[in-house]
Design a protein around this motif. Sequence first.
Motif, short mmCIF file in Angstrom:
data_model
loop_
_atom_site.label_atom_id
_atom_site.label_comp_id
_atom_site.label_asym_id
_atom_site.label_seq_id
_atom_site.Cartn_x
_atom_site.Cartn_y
_atom_site.Cartn_z
N THR A 155 -1.18 4.94 0.24
CA THR A 155 -1.06 4.21 1.29
C THR A 155 -0.62 2.42 0.97
O THR A 155 0.03 3.24 -0.33
CB THR A 155 -2.82 3.75 1.27
N SER A 156 0.08 2.42 1.97
CA SER A 156 0.98 0.92 1.32
C SER A 156 0.59 0.11 2.81
O SER A 156 0.24 0.03 4.35
CB SER A 156 2.40 1.28 1.15
N ASP A 157 0.66 -1.24 2.91
CA ASP A 157 0.72 -2.16 3.64
C ASP A 157 1.11 -3.66 3.30
O ASP A 157 1.77 -4.12 1.89
CB ASP A 157 -0.78 -2.63 4.61
N LEU A 211 4.63 -6.07 -0.14
CA LEU A 211 4.35 -4.72 -0.37
C LEU A 211 3.16 -4.31 -0.69
O LEU A 211 3.52 -4.42 -2.26
CB LEU A 211 5.23 -3.99 -0.28
N THR A 224 -6.46 1.67 4.38
CA THR A 224 -5.24 0.82 4.38
C THR A 224 -5.46 -0.46 4.09
O THR A 224 -6.96 -1.27 4.16
CB THR A 224 -4.21 0.22 6.12
N LEU A 284 2.64 8.12 -3.23
CA LEU A 284 1.51 7.56 -2.21
C LEU A 284 0.55 7.83 -1.78
O LEU A 284 0.30 8.89 -0.41
CB LEU A 284 2.61 6.32 -1.43
N SER A 292 -0.66 4.16 -5.51
CA SER A 292 -0.32 5.94 -6.32
C SER A 292 -1.54 6.84 -6.28
O SER A 292 -2.55 6.56 -6.05
CB SER A 292 0.41 5.65 -7.46
N ILE A 294 8.72 3.50 -7.00
CA ILE A 294 7.53 3.84 -6.91
C ILE A 294 7.70 5.44 -8.00
O ILE A 294 8.39 5.96 -8.16
CB ILE A 294 7.62 5.19 -5.60
N THR A 342 1.28 -1.22 -2.46
CA THR A 342 1.03 0.03 -2.34
C THR A 342 0.04 1.01 -3.40
O THR A 342 -0.47 0.35 -4.39
CB THR A 342 2.22 0.82 -3.41
#
Length: 350
Positions: A228-230, A236, A276, A226, A240, A222, A238
Motif C-alpha cells: 500500500t502507499s499514501d 509519500l 491505507t 508494494l 512493501s 522501491i 509506502t
Amino acid sequence: MDGAALYCSGSKYDAAKIDANTGKRLWGVEVNREGDGIDHPVAVRDGVVYAYRNHTAKNLPNGDYFGGTDLMAVNAGTGKVLWTVEMPQDDRTDQAAMLIDGAVLANTPSVRTVSALDPLTGKEKWRHTWDKGIACQRAVLSGVPYLLCTPDVEKPDGTDVLRLDPATGSTTKVATLPGGQRLVGTSGDRMVLIAAGDGGRKDMQLTTISSSGEHASHPYRIDGALATSDVVGDRLITVSRHGKASAHSLTTGKTLWTRPVGVEVPSQDTMPGFATPVASAEQGIVYFFSPTGDLSGLDLHTGKQVWRTHVDTGKPRPGFGGPPQLLLYEDVLVAKNGSKMVSLLPRIGD
C-alpha cells in the motif's frame, strides 16, 4: 468521518451513520439485496452523504443476479435517500465519484465519461468524454477536478494533465508528462504521481504537479512489491510486501527512513489487502493496520515504532469486505475489518 459522525456500509446497510463517541447506530439505509462488499461511503458535505448501492435486487431471466451499481445521496440528518444515479460499471473505488466545487464528479453515464451532478437532485450539469483507447485517472485540487489521461497501452509515451472547470466542464491542458503516470494522492495544491524509471521496476520517478502546471520529478527506489502507499503531508508513505515501511520526501524524492512496519503484511498470493496508513500530524505518528488485527504506530519523522497493539475485528467472510480500513477521529483510531469496527485511543509514551 465528519465531525463526531462515522459513515460506513456493511452486510445490513448500504449506508449507516454511527456516533463516533459511542458506536451507536443513528440510522441506516438497508441494503438492496445484499451488502458487505468493497463499497463504502464516498464523502459527506453540507448535510448530504454520498454512497454506493446495488442498482437492483432482481435476477436475470436465467436466474443470475442482474447486478449494477448506483451512486446515491442520503440526508445526513435523517437517513432519507435523496436521489440515485446508475453507474455504467461496478466500480466503487475512490475514482468512481468525488466531490468538486458545487457538484459531485461521477463516472457516469458511460465508462469514458465523467459528469458533474447536482448535489441535491443528482441532475447532470455537464459531462466530459474522452476517446476510446484512452484511460483517465481523476483528482481534485481545491475543489477543481483534474484528469490524467494516458493511452491504454503497455508503454505509453506520455500523460496529459487536464483541468476541468467545475462550473462548465470546459477543458484546459495543464501539462504533458513523460510515460505512464500513476496517481498516488494529493498534497495541498499538488498531485503526486509515480512512473517507472529507466532502471526497471525498482527505480521509479516521483513527480509532483501543481494546479498551475509547475512540476518536478525525482528518482526514488522501491525495494520489493508494494502492499500500500499514501500521501501524508509532504511525504509519500509506502509499505512493501517484505514488511518495511518507508517515508519519501515529495520535495527531493529521497527516502527519509525505512523501518519494519510492525504488523504482518499479507503476501500477494492472499486475498486480504492492507489498510491505507493514516497519520496524526499533532502526534507526529503514522498508523498501520493489518487484516489480522495488529496495529502499529511509527514516528512520522524517524520511523521508530512508538506503539503497538492488537484488536479483534473477527474474520471477514470469504470474498467479502475488501481490505481493512483505518480512520482517525481526533486522536482516536477506528479500525474496520469486514462488518466489525473497533475504536481505541493509542497510549503513546506510557
